[in-house]
Design a protein around this motif. Structure first.
Motif, PDB file in Angstrom:
ATOM      1  N   VAL A   1      -6.616   4.742  -0.869  1.00  0.00           N
ATOM      2  CA  VAL A   1      -7.456   4.020   0.126  1.00  0.00           C
ATOM      3  C   VAL A   1      -8.713   4.853  -0.112  1.00  0.00           C
ATOM      4  N   LYS A   2      -9.807   4.162  -0.430  1.00  0.00           N
ATOM      5  CA  LYS A   2     -11.167   4.779  -0.502  1.00  0.00           C
ATOM      6  C   LYS A   2     -11.812   4.729   0.918  1.00  0.00           C
ATOM      7  N   SER A   3     -12.936   5.615   0.993  1.00  0.00           N
ATOM      8  CA  SER A   3     -13.681   5.661   2.406  1.00  0.00           C
ATOM      9  C   SER A   3     -14.067   4.362   2.922  1.00  0.00           C
ATOM     10  N   ASP A   4     -14.328   3.565   2.207  1.00  0.00           N
ATOM     11  CA  ASP A   4     -14.839   2.077   2.507  1.00  0.00           C
ATOM     12  C   ASP A   4     -13.596   1.267   2.832  1.00  0.00           C
TER      13      ASP A   4
ATOM     14  N   GLY B   1      -4.678  15.117   0.946  1.00  0.00           N
ATOM     15  CA  GLY B   1      -5.544  14.448   1.947  1.00  0.00           C
ATOM     16  C   GLY B   1      -5.373  12.908   1.687  1.00  0.00           C
ATOM     17  N   GLU B   2      -5.408  12.737   0.204  1.00  0.00           N
ATOM     18  CA  GLU B   2      -5.880  11.201   0.116  1.00  0.00           C
ATOM     19  C   GLU B   2      -4.690  10.240   0.731  1.00  0.00           C
ATOM     20  N   GLN B   3      -5.023   9.143   1.040  1.00  0.00           N
ATOM     21  CA  GLN B   3      -4.251   8.073   1.664  1.00  0.00           C
ATOM     22  C   GLN B   3      -3.871   6.950   0.263  1.00  0.00           C
ATOM     23  N   VAL B   4      -2.366   6.855   0.395  1.00  0.00           N
ATOM     24  CA  VAL B   4      -1.969   6.125  -0.482  1.00  0.00           C
ATOM     25  C   VAL B   4      -1.446   4.827   0.347  1.00  0.00           C
ATOM     26  N   VAL B   5      -1.182   3.529  -0.473  1.00  0.00           N
ATOM     27  CA  VAL B   5      -0.488   2.618   0.027  1.00  0.00           C
ATOM     28  C   VAL B   5       0.927   2.595  -0.289  1.00  0.00           C
ATOM     29  N   THR B   6       1.535   2.303   0.831  1.00  0.00           N
ATOM     30  CA  THR B   6       3.124   2.198   0.776  1.00  0.00           C
ATOM     31  C   THR B   6       3.710   0.667   1.135  1.00  0.00           C
TER      32      THR B   6
ATOM     33  N   ALA C   1      -5.331  -5.370  -5.589  1.00  0.00           N
ATOM     34  CA  ALA C   1      -5.910  -5.448  -6.805  1.00  0.00           C
ATOM     35  C   ALA C   1      -6.923  -4.166  -6.429  1.00  0.00           C
ATOM     36  N   PRO C   2      -7.614  -3.569  -7.431  1.00  0.00           N
ATOM     37  CA  PRO C   2      -8.841  -2.558  -7.344  1.00  0.00           C
ATOM     38  C   PRO C   2      -9.889  -3.425  -6.610  1.00  0.00           C
ATOM     39  N   GLY C   3     -10.341  -2.765  -5.417  1.00  0.00           N
ATOM     40  CA  GLY C   3     -11.491  -3.156  -4.662  1.00  0.00           C
ATOM     41  C   GLY C   3     -11.174  -4.067  -3.496  1.00  0.00           C
ATOM     42  N   VAL C   4      -9.920  -4.505  -3.153  1.00  0.00           N
ATOM     43  CA  VAL C   4      -9.445  -5.155  -2.192  1.00  0.00           C
ATOM     44  C   VAL C   4      -9.458  -4.351  -0.991  1.00  0.00           C
ATOM     45  N   SER C   5      -9.807  -5.028   0.123  1.00  0.00           N
ATOM     46  CA  SER C   5      -9.886  -4.474   1.360  1.00  0.00           C
ATOM     47  C   SER C   5      -8.463  -4.330   2.010  1.00  0.00           C
ATOM     48  N   VAL C   6      -8.217  -3.116   2.722  1.00  0.00           N
ATOM     49  CA  VAL C   6      -7.014  -2.882   3.374  1.00  0.00           C
ATOM     50  C   VAL C   6      -7.218  -2.525   4.776  1.00  0.00           C
ATOM     51  N   ALA C   7      -6.119  -2.771   5.839  1.00  0.00           N
ATOM     52  CA  ALA C   7      -6.004  -2.370   7.054  1.00  0.00           C
ATOM     53  C   ALA C   7      -5.083  -1.207   7.236  1.00  0.00           C
ATOM     54  N   ILE C   8      -5.428  -0.227   8.007  1.00  0.00           N
ATOM     55  CA  ILE C   8      -4.401   1.071   7.744  1.00  0.00           C
ATOM     56  C   ILE C   8      -3.679   0.883   9.132  1.00  0.00           C
ATOM     57  N   LYS C   9      -2.466   0.930   8.933  1.00  0.00           N
ATOM     58  CA  LYS C   9      -1.472   0.945  10.099  1.00  0.00           C
ATOM     59  C   LYS C   9      -0.692   2.132  10.323  1.00  0.00           C
ATOM     60  N   GLN C  10      -0.776   2.436  11.763  1.00  0.00           N
ATOM     61  CA  GLN C  10      -0.108   3.727  12.049  1.00  0.00           C
ATOM     62  C   GLN C  10       1.413   3.756  12.146  1.00  0.00           C
TER      63      GLN C  10
END
Length: 154
Positions: free
Chosen positions: A103-106, A133-138, A145-154
């Motif tokens: 997950v990138k900063s944007d 410290g980098e976040q990864v999708v689980t 796909a590269p460039g797709v926006s994601v929502a981070i869930k806690q």
């Protein structure tokens, strides 16, 4: 103690570089583990259980262990300092090998090739490809796909 045959090459690799620590834990006893070291590896595989026998030696200076007593044992193969660890479900496999979605900063994702190391339980060491410290999708990687926006869930 018995050891499943899946990791024999790893066991031999770690034995060649250092003495392997073994902790004995007496069930229903709150004391600290009793420290010992692996001193023997049987070279015969029990084909019915797919295990080999290992022998550990304990100093037992305080008499905490008794002959024939049941104990849980933990064999420590290695201790990694400053390892980057991710949940195993973050790892994906593609045509070019293993990767994770970072997950990138944007809040968009990028596919990042990685070199995975050992897995313990449901966590995997990443030897190369990630920074601390980098976040990864689980979850939900099949929708990405590269460039797709994601929502981070806690």
């Amino acid at each position: 103690m018995r050891y499943t045959g899946r990791g024999i090459p790893r066991l031999k690799k770690y034995m060649a570089t250092s003495k392997l620590e073994v902790d004995a834990l007496v069930p229903n006893h709150s004391a600290q583990p009793i420290k010992g070291e692996l001193t023997f590896v049987d070279n015969t595989l029990d084909t019915t259980t797919r295990t080999i026998q290992l022998k550990a030696t304990f100093s037992n200076t305080q008499g905490q262990l008794s002959s024939g007593e049941f104990v849980d044992v933990v064999l420590k193969l290695a201790q990694l300092s400053n390892a980057i660890v991710v949940p195993s479900q973050a790892l994906q496999t593609g045509q070019n090998g293993q990767y994770v979605y970072v997950v990138k900063s944007d809040k968009t994702v990028a596919a990042r090739p990685v070199k995975a190391g050992d897995t313990l339980g449901n966590e995997t060491v990443i030897n190369q490809g990630l920074q601390p410290g980098e976040q990864v999708v689980t979850d939900g990687q099949f929708n990405l796909a590269p460039g797709v926006s994601v929502a981070i869930k806690q």
